[in-house]
Design a protein around this motif. Structure first.
Motif, PDB file in Angstrom:
ATOM      1  N   GLU A  33       0.828  -1.208   0.000  1.00 56.67           N
ATOM      2  CA  GLU A  33       0.000   0.000   0.000  1.00 56.67           C
ATOM      3  C   GLU A  33       0.862   1.258   0.000  1.00 56.67           C
ATOM      4  OE1 GLU A  33      -2.567   1.221   3.548  1.00 56.67           O
ATOM      5  OE2 GLU A  33      -3.953  -0.007   2.349  1.00 56.67           O
ATOM      6  N   ARG A  34       2.057   1.133   0.576  1.00 60.25           N
ATOM      7  CA  ARG A  34       2.989   2.261   0.645  1.00 60.25           C
ATOM      8  C   ARG A  34       3.937   2.323  -0.551  1.00 60.25           C
ATOM      9  NH1 ARG A  34       0.825   1.185   5.164  1.00 60.25           N
ATOM     10  NH2 ARG A  34       0.864   2.506   7.021  1.00 60.25           N
ATOM     11  N   GLY A  35       3.667   1.532  -1.563  1.00 56.31           N
ATOM     12  CA  GLY A  35       4.427   1.605  -2.795  1.00 56.31           C
ATOM     13  C   GLY A  35       5.689   0.769  -2.851  1.00 56.31           C
ATOM     14  N   ARG A  36       5.891  -0.116  -1.874  1.00 53.00           N
ATOM     15  CA  ARG A  36       7.083  -0.964  -1.897  1.00 53.00           C
ATOM     16  C   ARG A  36       6.919  -2.100  -2.911  1.00 53.00           C
ATOM     17  NH1 ARG A  36      10.629  -0.535   2.615  1.00 53.00           N
ATOM     18  NH2 ARG A  36      10.278   1.509   3.549  1.00 53.00           N
ATOM     19  N   VAL A  37       8.046  -2.559  -3.439  1.00 50.91           N
ATOM     20  CA  VAL A  37       8.071  -3.857  -4.089  1.00 50.91           C
ATOM     21  C   VAL A  37       8.121  -4.869  -2.948  1.00 50.91           C
ATOM     22  CG1 VAL A  37       9.436  -5.460  -5.473  1.00 50.91           C
ATOM     23  CG2 VAL A  37       9.214  -3.081  -6.196  1.00 50.91           C
ATOM     24  N   VAL A  38       7.163  -5.770  -2.882  1.00 45.37           N
ATOM     25  CA  VAL A  38       7.051  -6.698  -1.761  1.00 45.37           C
ATOM     26  C   VAL A  38       7.289  -8.127  -2.243  1.00 45.37           C
ATOM     27  CG1 VAL A  38       5.603  -7.569   0.099  1.00 45.37           C
ATOM     28  CG2 VAL A  38       5.411  -5.178  -0.602  1.00 45.37           C
ATOM     29  N   ILE A  39       8.259  -8.784  -1.622  1.00 44.88           N
ATOM     30  CA  ILE A  39       8.533 -10.185  -1.892  1.00 44.88           C
ATOM     31  C   ILE A  39       7.752 -10.995  -0.870  1.00 44.88           C
ATOM     32  CG2 ILE A  39      10.296 -11.955  -2.152  1.00 44.88           C
ATOM     33  CD1 ILE A  39      12.325  -9.643  -2.534  1.00 44.88           C
ATOM     34  N   VAL A  40       6.800 -11.751  -1.360  1.00 48.81           N
ATOM     35  CA  VAL A  40       5.876 -12.506  -0.505  1.00 48.81           C
ATOM     36  C   VAL A  40       6.407 -13.930  -0.348  1.00 48.81           C
ATOM     37  CG1 VAL A  40       3.503 -13.314  -0.251  1.00 48.81           C
ATOM     38  CG2 VAL A  40       3.960 -11.098  -1.338  1.00 48.81           C
ATOM     39  N   HIS A  41       6.800 -14.273   0.868  1.00 47.34           N
ATOM     40  CA  HIS A  41       7.331 -15.618   1.114  1.00 47.34           C
ATOM     41  C   HIS A  41       6.249 -16.544   1.638  1.00 47.34           C
ATOM     42  CE1 HIS A  41       8.612 -18.526   4.273  1.00 47.34           C
ATOM     43  NE2 HIS A  41       9.273 -19.014   3.233  1.00 47.34           N
ATOM     44  N   GLY A  42       6.288 -17.769   1.128  1.00 46.55           N
ATOM     45  CA  GLY A  42       5.424 -18.819   1.635  1.00 46.55           C
ATOM     46  C   GLY A  42       6.185 -20.130   1.670  1.00 46.55           C
ATOM     47  N   PRO A  43       5.699 -21.113   2.416  1.00 44.45           N
ATOM     48  CA  PRO A  43       6.402 -22.394   2.522  1.00 44.45           C
ATOM     49  C   PRO A  43       6.282 -23.253   1.275  1.00 44.45           C
ATOM     50  CG  PRO A  43       4.354 -22.481   3.735  1.00 44.45           C
ATOM     51  CD  PRO A  43       4.513 -21.062   3.270  1.00 44.45           C
ATOM     52  N   ASP A  44       5.305 -22.929   0.420  1.00 44.18           N
ATOM     53  CA  ASP A  44       5.127 -23.679  -0.825  1.00 44.18           C
ATOM     54  C   ASP A  44       4.535 -22.738  -1.871  1.00 44.18           C
ATOM     55  OD1 ASP A  44       2.031 -23.963  -0.755  1.00 44.18           O
ATOM     56  OD2 ASP A  44       2.679 -24.699   1.208  1.00 44.18           O
ATOM     57  N   THR A  45       4.624 -23.140  -3.125  1.00 50.16           N
ATOM     58  CA  THR A  45       4.200 -22.276  -4.228  1.00 50.16           C
ATOM     59  C   THR A  45       2.712 -21.967  -4.171  1.00 50.16           C
ATOM     60  OG1 THR A  45       5.957 -23.197  -5.614  1.00 50.16           O
ATOM     61  CG2 THR A  45       4.181 -22.026  -6.731  1.00 50.16           C
ATOM     62  N   GLU A  46       1.908 -22.956  -3.857  1.00 53.25           N
ATOM     63  CA  GLU A  46       0.454 -22.753  -3.840  1.00 53.25           C
ATOM     64  C   GLU A  46       0.037 -21.694  -2.830  1.00 53.25           C
ATOM     65  OE1 GLU A  46      -3.716 -25.295  -3.256  1.00 53.25           O
ATOM     66  OE2 GLU A  46      -1.775 -26.293  -3.076  1.00 53.25           O
ATOM     67  N   SER A  47       0.540 -21.787  -1.603  1.00 48.92           N
ATOM     68  CA  SER A  47       0.145 -20.819  -0.577  1.00 48.92           C
ATOM     69  C   SER A  47       0.679 -19.424  -0.897  1.00 48.92           C
ATOM     70  CB  SER A  47       0.639 -21.273   0.801  1.00 48.92           C
ATOM     71  OG  SER A  47       2.051 -21.310   0.857  1.00 48.92           O
ATOM     72  N   ALA A  48       1.886 -19.346  -1.481  1.00 41.99           N
ATOM     73  CA  ALA A  48       2.448 -18.043  -1.835  1.00 41.99           C
ATOM     74  C   ALA A  48       1.636 -17.396  -2.952  1.00 41.99           C
ATOM     75  CB  ALA A  48       3.910 -18.200  -2.251  1.00 41.99           C
ATOM     76  N   HIS A  49       1.258 -18.173  -3.977  1.00 42.14           N
ATOM     77  CA  HIS A  49       0.429 -17.645  -5.065  1.00 42.14           C
ATOM     78  C   HIS A  49      -0.923 -17.171  -4.533  1.00 42.14           C
ATOM     79  CE1 HIS A  49       2.470 -18.001  -8.884  1.00 42.14           C
ATOM     80  NE2 HIS A  49       2.890 -19.220  -8.589  1.00 42.14           N
ATOM     81  N   HIS A  50      -1.503 -17.946  -3.636  1.00 40.30           N
ATOM     82  CA  HIS A  50      -2.808 -17.584  -3.069  1.00 40.30           C
ATOM     83  C   HIS A  50      -2.695 -16.277  -2.290  1.00 40.30           C
ATOM     84  CE1 HIS A  50      -6.813 -18.009  -1.509  1.00 40.30           C
ATOM     85  NE2 HIS A  50      -6.390 -18.071  -0.264  1.00 40.30           N
ATOM     86  N   ALA A  51      -1.598 -16.102  -1.551  1.00 40.39           N
ATOM     87  CA  ALA A  51      -1.401 -14.864  -0.795  1.00 40.39           C
ATOM     88  C   ALA A  51      -1.296 -13.667  -1.728  1.00 40.39           C
ATOM     89  CB  ALA A  51      -0.143 -14.976   0.061  1.00 40.39           C
ATOM     90  N   VAL A  52      -0.594 -13.837  -2.847  1.00 43.71           N
ATOM     91  CA  VAL A  52      -0.458 -12.750  -3.822  1.00 43.71           C
ATOM     92  C   VAL A  52      -1.818 -12.390  -4.414  1.00 43.71           C
ATOM     93  CG1 VAL A  52       0.431 -12.180  -6.118  1.00 43.71           C
ATOM     94  CG2 VAL A  52       1.954 -13.141  -4.398  1.00 43.71           C
ATOM     95  N   GLU A  53      -2.613 -13.396  -4.765  1.00 46.28           N
ATOM     96  CA  GLU A  53      -3.930 -13.122  -5.333  1.00 46.28           C
ATOM     97  C   GLU A  53      -4.803 -12.369  -4.341  1.00 46.28           C
ATOM     98  OE1 GLU A  53      -4.723 -13.461  -8.480  1.00 46.28           O
ATOM     99  OE2 GLU A  53      -2.666 -14.199  -8.748  1.00 46.28           O
ATOM    100  N   ARG A  54      -4.714 -12.722  -3.081  1.00 40.40           N
ATOM    101  CA  ARG A  54      -5.479 -12.002  -2.054  1.00 40.40           C
ATOM    102  C   ARG A  54      -4.989 -10.560  -1.916  1.00 40.40           C
ATOM    103  NH1 ARG A  54      -4.265 -14.699   2.982  1.00 40.40           N
ATOM    104  NH2 ARG A  54      -5.713 -13.201   3.936  1.00 40.40           N
TER     105      ARG A  54
END
Length: 271
Positions: A33-54
């Motif tokens: 929201e503050r304009g950062r490039v955010v690297i979203v970490h998850g323990p597996d690809t599925e959960s990380a992709h789901h977090a990005v979509e949310r």
């Protein structure tokens, strides 16, 4: 500075571990929201992709979201993720070490030979921070924020048995991992980088009801706001301090203890 010069300045980059739910996800949302490039970490690809979509559904700019995947129960995956991040993100302005698990009922070792909570909650964060030293020192003013919990105040470091093989309880194991994460913030930081720890507030994480009374606390968003405040370059920080609702403190542990912990961690993540 001209408009073209401003456009040439790349946005600052933040890595948030354990960003698939709770405080981690809310922290990623606020940073995006503050304009950062955010690297979203998850323990597996599925959960990380789901977090990005949310995050995108919540209004985040997809173009400024990146994925990082590693199961912190395997230190080899932490090293591999750090190497990949260093190659693709040579400058890292913020690292939020947020990933954590509740200690299991029974004493459990990872395939690396470490007690589960101690590895996921502390050793993985220690190793990741160490391996990302290059990106974290590429630009002055970088910050590492270790998300700890109030349970660290009740803990002690069992130097002869950090893996709790002889005397195990899930509360003691979890609390020790949080104490280690807090003490680690007091160790010598990479040049130009400030390391602190923060208690996001009782009940702000889904883990805390396991260890404190039900019904206490705040929402993950409120806890994340405390974390993100420490990520803001406009917020002055006391290097090595632990932050809670009353402000910074030294957490009662000196540099000697921090050095001893780092020495033990170096041994445990190298085996």
């Amino acid at each position: 500075m001209s408009a073209s010069a401003l456009q040439a300045v790349p946005p600052k980059t933040a890595l948030v571990t354990g960003a698939t739910s709770g405080i981690g996800w809310e922290t990623a949302r606020l940073l995006a929201e503050r304009g950062r490039v955010v690297i979203v970490h998850g323990p597996d690809t599925e959960s990380a992709h789901h977090a990005v979509e949310r995050l995108v559904a919540a209004g985040a700019d997809r173009a400024r979201l990146r994925l990082a995947v590693a199961d912190f129960r395997r230190l080899s995956q932490v090293k591999r993720m750090a190497a990949d991040l260093s190659a693709h993100h040579p400058v890292l302005d913020v690292l939020v070490n947020n990933a954590a698990v509740a200690a299991p009922e029974e004493h459990t070792l990872t395939e690396d030979g470490n007690e589960l909570a101690f590895q996921v909650n502390f050793l993985a964060a220690y190793l990741l921070t160490r391996e990302l030293r290059g990106p974290l020192t590429a630009r002055p003013g970088s910050r590492v924020v270790n998300v700890s919990s109030i349970t660290y105040r009740t803990a002690s470091l069992d130097w002869d048995d950090l893996n709790r093989a002889h005397r195990y309880s899930r509360y003691a194991a979890y609390a020790q991992s949080q104490l280690a994460l807090t003490v680690f913030a007091g160790a010598a930081a990479p040049a130009g980088c400030t390391v602190v720890s923060v208690d996001p507030g009782t009940g702000a994480t889904a883990l805390l009801p396991v260890y404190v009374h039900e019904g206490e606390g705040e929402s993950p968003a409120e806890g994340a706001a405390r974390v993100v405040r420490l990520c803001d370059p406009r917020t002055p920080l006391v290097p090595g301090a632990h932050y809670d609702t009353t402000g910074p403190s030294t957490a009662g542990h000196g540099e000697r203890t921090a050095r001893r912990l780092c020495k033990a961690a170096d041994r445990l993540v190298t085996v």
